[in-house]
Design an enzyme around this catalytic site. Structure first.
Site, PDB file in Angstrom:
ATOM      1  N   GLU A 143       0.810  -1.228   0.000  1.00 43.56           N
ATOM      2  CA  GLU A 143       0.000   0.000   0.000  1.00 43.56           C
ATOM      3  C   GLU A 143       0.837   1.269   0.000  1.00 43.56           C
ATOM      4  O   GLU A 143       0.803   2.056   0.959  1.00 43.56           O
ATOM      5  CB  GLU A 143      -0.953  -0.005   1.194  1.00 43.56           C
ATOM      6  CG  GLU A 143      -1.936  -1.134   1.174  1.00 43.56           C
ATOM      7  CD  GLU A 143      -3.011  -1.013   2.248  1.00 43.56           C
ATOM      8  OE1 GLU A 143      -2.977  -0.069   3.044  1.00 43.56           O
ATOM      9  OE2 GLU A 143      -3.917  -1.860   2.250  1.00 43.56           O
ATOM     10  N   GLU A 152      -5.142  -8.747   1.338  1.00 44.69           N
ATOM     11  CA  GLU A 152      -5.823  -8.329   2.569  1.00 44.69           C
ATOM     12  C   GLU A 152      -7.304  -8.184   2.275  1.00 44.69           C
ATOM     13  O   GLU A 152      -7.690  -7.623   1.241  1.00 44.69           O
ATOM     14  CB  GLU A 152      -5.329  -6.967   3.093  1.00 44.69           C
ATOM     15  CG  GLU A 152      -3.980  -6.988   3.742  1.00 44.69           C
ATOM     16  CD  GLU A 152      -3.554  -5.627   4.298  1.00 44.69           C
ATOM     17  OE1 GLU A 152      -4.436  -4.790   4.616  1.00 44.69           O
ATOM     18  OE2 GLU A 152      -2.340  -5.406   4.387  1.00 44.69           O
TER      19      GLU A 152
END
Ligand code: FCB
Length: 453
Positions: free
Chosen positions: A175, A357
């Site tokens: 991320e 995720e």
């Protein structure tokens, strides 16, 4: 104790053979032992010491004490039938100053973890960078310094040489959008910069570090399977208000595309190219765009964007429509959008996808006297998203695996320990681990849908 929920006599998702079921964690969020065995400081250690930055003044100093309890955590993974485990290496644990002399004790820790996983047949996936930049490198300008590419390459070389004989699945970054927007625009996380020039430098240098990291891993890890992990979500205007529509374009550029586009398509989004051009040198785009084996997608829920002139990029998170589905943390929830995002990523980037995720947080969970949590809200979220993922696969998305976020309740960044995302409850006073209802459900889902590869 209430009855334990199990989903309607186990869901058969009809997924392709070789599909893997995993769980994800990250170093700073679980390891603890921040001052032990020669680990250096990370930017998060420094940040947590600042006043009023983290809920209840907490830090990752102890976290889940995974550094000492990794054996128990591997046993938990085994008991749940989890096939793959994604974790990150704490850069300052293996290189206390970010570069230079390695820390043998830190390197040994990941040897023990990896060997423990392999002994019980769990596939390790290493993410090199989950936000815990060594403080010593931040002191040199961190990601705003173009040398960061070389620092990252040297770090990648160290760990690829050390673990590449045993670990085949690697990701460079987690991320990058979240860490650069929160760290260089929105003033939420280290290094708390809001200057646009720093933001664009950090973006470009992280992109360069990614490409260089991939080259290092490719050359040093035999039979490597290499990817990068992005948080991409569908974006809508705050409460569907047309006045905020321009924020959707901005959010798409900066949240969804500014990293994966150059890394996979070889171009920056047209909407930001002139801002980033001053930092691009000849040949940079080909250093960034290196062949990848997979795309790691972190998905939580759709984003709602609003115009916000108070920050340099002019947009921020907005509100979702009143009455729409949301989690106990007030995050927007929409499994149909998960399906759409998987199909979109499949068509746009044309790479096998791993969901690296997906999960659901709460600040309200209560354990009973036995430490058990009846987390229907999470179980429902996970079940709906598993079904949506299967639908995307049946419609053509090439999804190869799913890692739940997270194995354990852990240090949830600015929210400290009050936001819980684990399928396993952690009592932070005693470090006792207790699988929640969602963990039992996940174990059954895996059992019903596992392919022995
Ligand atoms: C993601 C992060 C992860 C965790 C979850 C809830 O954005 O990658 O570390 O905080 O959100």
């Amino acid at each position: 104790m209430k009855a334990i929920i199990t989903p309607s006599s186990m869901l058969n998702l009809d997924l392709p053979s070789g599909f893997i079921w995993g769980a994800s964690t990250s170093s700073y969020q679980i390891e603890g032992a921040t001052n032990q065995d020669g680990r250096g400081a990370s930017v998060w250690d420094t940040f947590c010491k600042m006043k009023d930055r983290i809920a209840n003044g907490q830090s990752g100093d102890e976290a889940c004490d995974h550094y000492h309890r990794y054996g128990e955590d591997i046993r938990l993974l085994t008991e749940l039938g989890i096939q793959a485990y994604r974790f990150s290496i704490a850069w300052p644990r293996v290189l206390p100053h970010g570069r230079g002399a390695p820390n043998e004790k830190g390197l040994d820790f990941y040897d023990r973890l990896i060997d423990g996983l392999l002994e019980v047949g769990i596939d390790p996936c290493i993410c090199l960078y989950h936000w815990d930049l060594p403080q010593a490198l931040a002191d040199l300008g961190g990601w705003t310094n173009r040398d960061s590419r070389g620092w990252f390459a040297d770090y990648a070389m160290l760990v690829a040489r050390r673990y590449g004989d045993r670990v085949k699945r690697w990701a460079t970054f987690n991320e990058q959008n979240v860490s650069t927007l929160c760290g260089f625009q929105w003033g939420w996380s280290p290094p708390l910069s809001t200057e646009l020039s720093n933001y664009y430098k950090a973006v470009h240098h992280q992109n360069l570090a990614h490409g260089t990291g991939i080259d290092v891993l490719r050359s040093l890890v035999p039979n490597a399977s290499l990817g990068v992990i992005h948080n991409c979500q569908p974006v809508f205007a705050q409460q569907y208000d047309i006045d905020h529509q321009p924020a959707v374009e901005l959010m798409n550029t900066h949240w969804n595309q500014i990293f994966p586009d150059p890394q996979i398509l070889g171009v920056y989004p047209a909407s930001c190219i002139s801002d980033i051009e001053p930092y691009i040198m000849a040949g940079d785009l080909s250093l960034i765009c290196r062949p990848l084996d997979w795309f790691g997608l972190n998905y939580y829920g759709p984003l709602w964007a609003k115009i916000d002139p108070s920050c340099g990029l002019g947009f921020h998170f907005g509100a979702f429509p009143e009455g729409s589905r949301h989690s106990e943390l007030n995050w927007s929830v929409d499994p149909e959008q998960f399906k759409q995002e998987l199909l979109y990523i499949h068509h746009r980037y044309n790479l096998p996808i791993y969901v690296t995720e997906n999960g659901c947080g709460s600040e309200k969970e209560q354990a009973d006297d036995n430490g058990f949590v009846q987390d229907e809200h999470r179980l429902n979220y996970l079940q709906d998203h598993a079904v949506a993922m299967a639908e995307a696969v049946h419609e053509g998305a090439d999804v190869r695996g799913y890692y739940v976020w997270s194995l354990l309740d852990n240090f949830e960044w600015n929210a400290g320990y009050q936001s819980r995302f684990g399928i396993v409850r952690v009592d932070f006073d005693t470090q006792r681990r207790t699988p929640k209802a969602s963990a039992r459900w996940y174990a059954e889902l895996i059992e019903a849908n596992r392919d022995e590869y």
